[in-house]
Design a protein around this motif. Structure first.
Motif, PDB file in Angstrom:
ATOM      1  N   ARG A 117       1.099  -1.424  -0.166  1.00  0.00           N
ATOM      2  CA  ARG A 117      -0.045  -0.039   0.048  1.00  0.00           C
ATOM      3  C   ARG A 117       0.913   1.216   0.333  1.00  0.00           C
ATOM      4  N   ASP A 173      -9.704 -12.715  11.715  1.00  0.00           N
ATOM      5  CA  ASP A 173      -9.279 -11.515  12.106  1.00  0.00           C
ATOM      6  C   ASP A 173      -8.848 -11.160  11.402  1.00  0.00           C
ATOM      7  N   VAL A 174      -8.381 -10.554  10.185  1.00  0.00           N
ATOM      8  CA  VAL A 174      -7.189  -9.820  10.000  1.00  0.00           C
ATOM      9  C   VAL A 174      -8.022  -8.209   9.115  1.00  0.00           C
ATOM     10  N   ASN A 175      -6.886  -7.523   9.003  1.00  0.00           N
ATOM     11  CA  ASN A 175      -7.691  -6.283   7.718  1.00  0.00           C
ATOM     12  C   ASN A 175      -6.960  -6.688   6.340  1.00  0.00           C
ATOM     13  N   ARG A 176      -8.213  -7.002   6.149  1.00  0.00           N
ATOM     14  CA  ARG A 176      -7.890  -6.310   4.356  1.00  0.00           C
ATOM     15  C   ARG A 176      -7.178  -5.247   3.606  1.00  0.00           C
ATOM     16  N   ASP A 177      -7.132  -4.181   4.207  1.00  0.00           N
ATOM     17  CA  ASP A 177      -6.359  -2.958   3.827  1.00  0.00           C
ATOM     18  C   ASP A 177      -4.931  -2.984   3.342  1.00  0.00           C
ATOM     19  N   TRP A 178      -4.527  -4.153   4.466  1.00  0.00           N
ATOM     20  CA  TRP A 178      -3.216  -4.255   4.421  1.00  0.00           C
ATOM     21  C   TRP A 178      -3.047  -5.899   3.664  1.00  0.00           C
ATOM     22  N   VAL A 232      -1.060 -11.642   4.178  1.00  0.00           N
ATOM     23  CA  VAL A 232      -1.718 -10.498   5.073  1.00  0.00           C
ATOM     24  C   VAL A 232      -1.977 -11.646   6.114  1.00  0.00           C
ATOM     25  N   THR A 287      -5.581  -5.466  -3.691  1.00  0.00           N
ATOM     26  CA  THR A 287      -6.726  -5.491  -3.292  1.00  0.00           C
ATOM     27  C   THR A 287      -6.346  -7.158  -3.969  1.00  0.00           C
ATOM     28  N   LEU A 324      -9.111 -13.946   5.151  1.00  0.00           N
ATOM     29  CA  LEU A 324      -9.759 -12.904   5.171  1.00  0.00           C
ATOM     30  C   LEU A 324     -11.380 -13.117   5.424  1.00  0.00           C
ATOM     31  N   GLY A 342      -1.596 -11.645  10.774  1.00  0.00           N
ATOM     32  CA  GLY A 342      -2.084 -10.936  11.943  1.00  0.00           C
ATOM     33  C   GLY A 342      -1.925 -12.627  12.620  1.00  0.00           C
ATOM     34  N   PRO A 373      -6.400  -0.194  -0.766  1.00  0.00           N
ATOM     35  CA  PRO A 373      -5.434  -0.591  -0.138  1.00  0.00           C
ATOM     36  C   PRO A 373      -5.116  -1.940  -1.504  1.00  0.00           C
TER      37      PRO A 373
END
Length: 411
Positions: free
Chosen positions: A68, A223-228, A111, A91, A219, A113, A89
């Motif tokens: 990103r 609990d992961v942030n798809r923005d990263w 991704v 994708t 995803l 976490g 982000p």
């Protein structure tokens, strides 16, 4: 100023050290501490750098990442605005777009976490979890102890399967085969399909417990942030890294509808960038340690001045005799400079052994490699010699300027 006089000066300095052990030890202590500091830091930084270089080579020197924003760059900003603001982000659709490029061999989505894992009465908290596409084994140096990697079909259909490291398997299922066993990660049921043993390196030794699941699974269930989300890109064998990066850049700019004058709102990061970042950080650390070690050398230099002034005083009559027999000022000056240089070089050698030995001892206790570079050895001895010459110059000059008549009368 020949070899004989140099040898004589060295012998006199060694005899002085032997006859005044406590005074000599206190004199060279500062030099020992200063050189040991430099040597230890050089050994640890050199070892870590060698380890990182090896890891990056294993990942492929032509590989690069799509992120990103560039986390390896140094950003200076006067606002509290996040560095990624205005940068959308990465994708999975862009991963497919890049995968279709002719210059790209494969793309791995990633991704990260952390999860809590439970198996019966046993549990692990805050375990490092990474969601990867099934090609991830192409980039990790290691091997499967038992079982297998998850399959492409399991990746595509968000299957609840996981590959765990041997550290996780041993903690949750001691003495048992973990393959086929079920665990709960953040309350979701997963089946272990493989146990993986990462190759020993600085990072795996520091964090030996981690788990890999398919990216869509991470995803969807964890609990992961798809923005990263990030992408690891491997170019085709017949193209250069620059060619592949140019194609990826063009494809992303077109996909994101960027105009010709717009800056990229994404970052392509070479593997070398991580080594460059480490070099920048270690260079600043090393500069700080040089400042600290110079304080030790300064203390040692003051001690050299003191011990050499005492030596001049104690040997005033000897200096008068030598001058009466024809010794020149230059010869007297050279003799005392050799003596002071010998004292500091001995301190430098002791500091070199102490610092290098301490670094290697640390490498056996902690997962921190150590490798003493040749330049550090040479630099330590040279700096020690220069310290001796610089701080021994005043006492040596005083000895050389003594009046022979007055020196012979000295009691």
């Amino acid at each position: 100023m020949n070899l004989t006089s140099a040898r004589e000066g060295v012998q006199i300095a060694i005899d002085a050290l032997r006859s005044n052990k406590v005074r000599a030890s206190l004199t060279i202590l500062g030099v020992v501490i200063g050189v040991a500091t430099v040597m230890a830091m050089a050994a640890v930084i050199g070892g870590i750098r060698s380890n990182i270089t090896g890891q990056l080579e294993a990942l492929g020197p032509r590989n690069f990442m799509v992120e990103r924003f560039d986390e390896t760059a140094i950003h200076i900003t006067g606002s509290n605005r996040p560095l990624w603001q205005g940068k959308p982000p990465v994708t999975t659709r862009e991963a497919e777009l890049i995968r279709a490029l002719p210059s790209v061999r494969t793309v791995v989505t990633s991704v990260g976490g952390s999860v809590d894992i439970r198996a019966g009465s046993r549990s692990l908290t805050a375990v490092n979890m990474v969601g990867r596409s099934y090609e991830w084994t192409d980039y990790d140096r290691g091997e499967f102890v038992v079982g297998r990697n998850f399959l492409p079909v399991e990746d595509q259909h968000s299957a609840s399967v996981a590959v765990v490291t041997d550290g996780v398997a041993d903690a949750l299922f001691p003495g048992l085969n973990a393959v086929g066993k079920q665990v709960r990660m953040d309350g979701n049921l997963f089946t272990i399909v493989g146990v993986y043993k990462p190759a020993a390196n600085l990072f795996s030794n520091a964090a030996p417990r981690w788990v890999v699941v398919p990216t869509p699974t991470a995803l969807k269930y964890l609990d992961v942030n798809r923005d990263w989300l990030s992408l690891l890109v491997v170019p085709q064998d017949n193209v250069t890294q620059e060619q592949a990066m140019d194609e990826v850049t063009t494809a992303l700019r077109v996909s994101r509808a960027l105009r010709p004058g717009d800056d990229n709102n994404f970052a392509l990061i070479r593997q070398q960038a991580f080594l460059d970042l480490f070099n920048n950080i270690s260079r600043n650390i090393f500069l700080v340690m040089l400042v600290l070690s110079s304080i030790g050398l300064l203390v040692g230099g003051v001690g050299v001045v003191a011990i050499m002034m005492i030596s001049v005083t104690e040997r005033t009559r000897e200096i008068g005799v030598r001058k009466a027999l024809g010794a020149t000022r230059r010869e007297i000056l050279w003799q005392f400079l050799v003596e002071s240089m010998t004292v500091t070089v001995i301190g430098g050698a002791l500091g070199m052994v102490l610092g290098g030995g301490g670094a290697f001892l640390l490498s056996h206790i902690l997962p921190i490699p150590a490798a003493v570079p040749l330049w550090a050895v040479v630099a330590s001895l040279v700096i020690s010699a220069i310290t001796g010459i610089g701080f021994g110059l005043y006492p040596a000059n005083k000895a050389a300027r003594l009046d022979p008549v007055e020196a012979l009368r000295y009691e």
